[in-house]
Every structure is written in C-alpha cells, then in structure tokens.
Design a protein around this motif. Structure first.
Motif, PDB file in Angstrom:
ATOM      1  N   UNK A 213       0.828  -1.203   0.000  1.00 31.96           N
ATOM      2  CA  UNK A 213       0.000   0.000   0.000  1.00 31.96           C
ATOM      3  C   UNK A 213       0.868   1.262   0.000  1.00 31.96           C
ATOM      4  N   UNK A 214       1.968   1.224   0.747  1.00 40.02           N
ATOM      5  CA  UNK A 214       2.892   2.355   0.764  1.00 40.02           C
ATOM      6  C   UNK A 214       3.476   2.573  -0.634  1.00 40.02           C
ATOM      7  N   UNK A 215       3.841   1.465  -1.306  1.00 41.62           N
ATOM      8  CA  UNK A 215       4.364   1.584  -2.655  1.00 41.62           C
ATOM      9  C   UNK A 215       3.359   2.195  -3.613  1.00 41.62           C
ATOM     10  N   UNK A 216       2.105   1.813  -3.470  1.00 47.62           N
ATOM     11  CA  UNK A 216       1.038   2.351  -4.314  1.00 47.62           C
ATOM     12  C   UNK A 216       0.847   3.843  -4.062  1.00 47.62           C
ATOM     13  N   UNK A 217       0.901   4.226  -2.806  1.00 48.60           N
ATOM     14  CA  UNK A 217       0.768   5.642  -2.484  1.00 48.60           C
ATOM     15  C   UNK A 217       1.915   6.449  -3.092  1.00 48.60           C
ATOM     16  N   UNK A 218       3.112   5.856  -3.113  1.00 47.20           N
ATOM     17  CA  UNK A 218       4.264   6.527  -3.731  1.00 47.20           C
ATOM     18  C   UNK A 218       4.057   6.687  -5.230  1.00 47.20           C
ATOM     19  N   UNK A 219       3.442   5.687  -5.863  1.00 48.05           N
ATOM     20  CA  UNK A 219       3.120   5.788  -7.294  1.00 48.05           C
ATOM     21  C   UNK A 219       2.178   6.960  -7.532  1.00 48.05           C
ATOM     22  N   UNK A 220       1.114   7.030  -6.758  1.00 49.39           N
ATOM     23  CA  UNK A 220       0.113   8.083  -6.920  1.00 49.39           C
ATOM     24  C   UNK A 220       0.738   9.459  -6.717  1.00 49.39           C
ATOM     25  N   UNK A 221       1.552   9.586  -5.667  1.00 47.76           N
ATOM     26  CA  UNK A 221       2.194  10.860  -5.382  1.00 47.76           C
ATOM     27  C   UNK A 221       3.122  11.276  -6.521  1.00 47.76           C
ATOM     28  N   UNK A 222       3.886  10.319  -7.034  1.00 48.34           N
ATOM     29  CA  UNK A 222       4.843  10.609  -8.103  1.00 48.34           C
ATOM     30  C   UNK A 222       4.147  11.076  -9.372  1.00 48.34           C
ATOM     31  N   UNK A 223       3.168  10.321  -9.833  1.00 47.33           N
ATOM     32  CA  UNK A 223       2.523  10.668 -11.098  1.00 47.33           C
ATOM     33  C   UNK A 223       1.628  11.902 -10.977  1.00 47.33           C
ATOM     34  N   UNK A 224       1.040  12.113  -9.804  1.00 44.86           N
ATOM     35  CA  UNK A 224       0.281  13.352  -9.597  1.00 44.86           C
ATOM     36  C   UNK A 224       1.201  14.561  -9.643  1.00 44.86           C
ATOM     37  N   UNK A 225       2.434  14.372  -9.161  1.00 47.42           N
ATOM     38  CA  UNK A 225       3.394  15.477  -9.167  1.00 47.42           C
ATOM     39  C   UNK A 225       3.779  15.881 -10.585  1.00 47.42           C
ATOM     40  N   UNK A 226       3.790  14.907 -11.507  1.00 42.32           N
ATOM     41  CA  UNK A 226       4.170  15.229 -12.883  1.00 42.32           C
ATOM     42  C   UNK A 226       3.160  16.142 -13.578  1.00 42.32           C
ATOM     43  N   UNK A 227       1.966  16.246 -13.021  1.00 39.78           N
ATOM     44  CA  UNK A 227       0.942  17.094 -13.619  1.00 39.78           C
ATOM     45  C   UNK A 227       1.166  18.574 -13.326  1.00 39.78           C
ATOM     46  N   UNK A 228       1.879  18.853 -12.250  1.00 36.99           N
ATOM     47  CA  UNK A 228       2.060  20.256 -11.862  1.00 36.99           C
ATOM     48  C   UNK A 228       3.519  20.672 -11.704  1.00 36.99           C
ATOM     49  N   UNK A 229       4.453  19.697 -11.825  1.00 38.18           N
ATOM     50  CA  UNK A 229       5.863  20.008 -11.626  1.00 38.18           C
ATOM     51  C   UNK A 229       6.687  19.476 -12.783  1.00 38.18           C
ATOM     52  N   UNK A 230       7.890  20.000 -12.893  1.00 39.54           N
ATOM     53  CA  UNK A 230       8.832  19.512 -13.889  1.00 39.54           C
ATOM     54  C   UNK A 230       9.666  18.398 -13.257  1.00 39.54           C
ATOM     55  N   UNK A 231       9.136  17.193 -13.297  1.00 41.29           N
ATOM     56  CA  UNK A 231       9.825  16.044 -12.719  1.00 41.29           C
ATOM     57  C   UNK A 231      10.799  15.483 -13.755  1.00 41.29           C
TER      58      UNK A 231
END
Length: 260
Positions: A213-231
């Motif tokens: 579940x922690x890994x999944x949350x990290x996935x969500x956080x990472x890809x959501x960040x790409x929508x508003x940041x220059x990752x």
C-alpha cells in the motif's frame, strides 16, 4: 560466527520495541545529530530486523549506501556511540587478520521521567495495528517541494485498499496502478525494482499488504506530481517519495518534527 554474536547481543524482543527505541533516539537527540548521523542510524535500523537490534555492516558498505565518504561515516558512528544510541563491536578476521564488518547494536531507549507509561503502552502495541493507525494520518514530503496534504495523504479507507491488495499478486497490483497513469512495462519494472529494494530489509517486520500500500501511495504521489511540476526523473522522484513515506510510517506517531 556472526549469527551467534548477533543472538548474544540482540537487544529487543520484537520489532515494535526496536521501532520505539529508534523513534525515541531520533526525537530526543535530533539537535545533536547531523543529517549523516541520522541517515547512518536509519540504515542500521533497517538492517537490524533479522536479529532484532543488531546490524552487521562494513563501513564502506554504509558509506556507499548513503553516498558519503567512509571518514564521514566513521565520525557519524562515533557520535551515535557517544550518545549511547548504538554500541559498536569490532570484529577481527582470525585467519587473515585486520578488521571485518562491525556489529552495531542499537541500544534500548531509557525513558525520561514522565515517559515510562507511554513507553510501556507503545511497546505493547502490535506493529500491524499500530502502523495502520499511524498511516491514516501520515503525510509525506515530496522530494523537491514543500509538503502538501492533498498530494500525499494516505486515504482513510486503507482497510479497503488492503483487502483489494490481498486478492491479487503484489506485482500485478503495482502494475495496475502504474498503468492507470502510463502504460510502460520498462518503467513499471524499474519502479517495482526500487520498491523491492527499499522494502527488502523490512519485509519480514511489517505486513506485506501494508508495505505494498505504501508503494502504491508513492506511485500516486509521483505521477500526480508530474501534472504540476517539472519532474526530471520519475524513478528518482518515486525513490525519494517512497523513502520518505516509509520513514513517515516508521516514525510518525512521535510527530513530523522527528524526521529531519
């Protein structure tokens, strides 16, 4: 030889007692510990699960893992020993001579006056129940920006998520979440490899479902960040978020200020 020494010097009866000591040591010594000392201590704690409280590592191995020079690591270990956070047992090679990997024993935390009751309560809590409760209110700092609750908060419906995870294989569930954002098997495998590497040494300590579940949350956080940041690097960003999220769950009930 190491196994016998590890058994002799084992300082904790179970992982939750170790976790409690680690959290308390970090919290009450945070102003005396450099970031390197904190990183070294966290690494030792993650390697001290098989023989609870005992880690067996070479200085060069520690230095490589945290990206510091061995002399810097040696100074950090000296500080940890001076603060009675760890005890270092130097091992010698009987045949070839010279020093081998050292054994580092994480010391029990001695509660200050007024802490005894809370210490006993936390020590008796079961890790899976305690971590589920902590996860409900856990917030993770993103790698290159201030913390935002909406981006990184673990959902309160964690039990439903865990039930769904139990019904499939870890990789399949992981892949499904990545595919929700981008269909790229090569990237999925890289992210899953990072997840496996980061959870390898603690997978026997906590529920596999909770770690996934922690890994999944990290996935969500990472890809959501790409929508508003220059990752610049999705894998690098994921690695940083996962590391922080694991730390937050590991130490969260003391409060966010214990993670520097």
């Amino acid at each position: 030889m190491y196994q016998e020494l590890a058994k002799q010097h084992r300082t904790f009866d179970n992982v939750e007692h170790l976790n409690y000591a680690v959290r308390k040591h970090l919290y009450h010594n945070k102003h005396q510990l450099s970031q390197t000392a904190i990183d070294v201590f966290k690494l030792l704690a993650r390697h001290a699960v098989k023989y609870i409280g005992v880690a067996y590592l070479k200085i060069d191995t520690i230095a490589k893992a945290i990206g510091k020079h061995r002399s810097t690591v040696m100074r950090a270990l000296k500080v940890l020993a001076e603060l009675n956070i760890i005890e270092k047992l130097t091992q010698y090679r009987p045949k070839t001579g010279g020093n081998g990997a050292n054994i580092y024993v994480i010391q029990r935390y001695k509660p200050m006056q007024g802490e005894v009751k809370n210490s006993a309560e936390n020590a008796n809590a079961t890790p899976s129940v305690q971590l589920r409760n902590e996860a409900k209110n856990t917030v993770v700092a993103s790698v290159d920006s201030p913390k935002t609750v909406t981006e990184t908060e673990i959902p309160k419906s964690i039990n439903k998520v865990l039930e769904r995870i139990r019904s499939t294989t870890p990789y399949s569930e992981f892949k499904n979440w990545v595919n929700a954002y981008v269909k790229d098997n090569k990237l999925t495998n890289k992210l899953y490899g990072i997840y496996k590497a980061q959870t390898h040494y603690i997978k026997g300590a906590y529920d596999a479902e909770l770690l996934l579940h922690v890994g999944i949350q990290a996935i969500k956080t990472t890809f959501n960040a790409t929508k508003s940041k220059n990752v610049k690097s999705i894998t690098g960003y994921f690695n940083g978020v996962l590391d922080k999220l694991l730390d937050r769950i590991y130490y969260s009930y003391i409060g966010q200020d214990c993670i520097i």
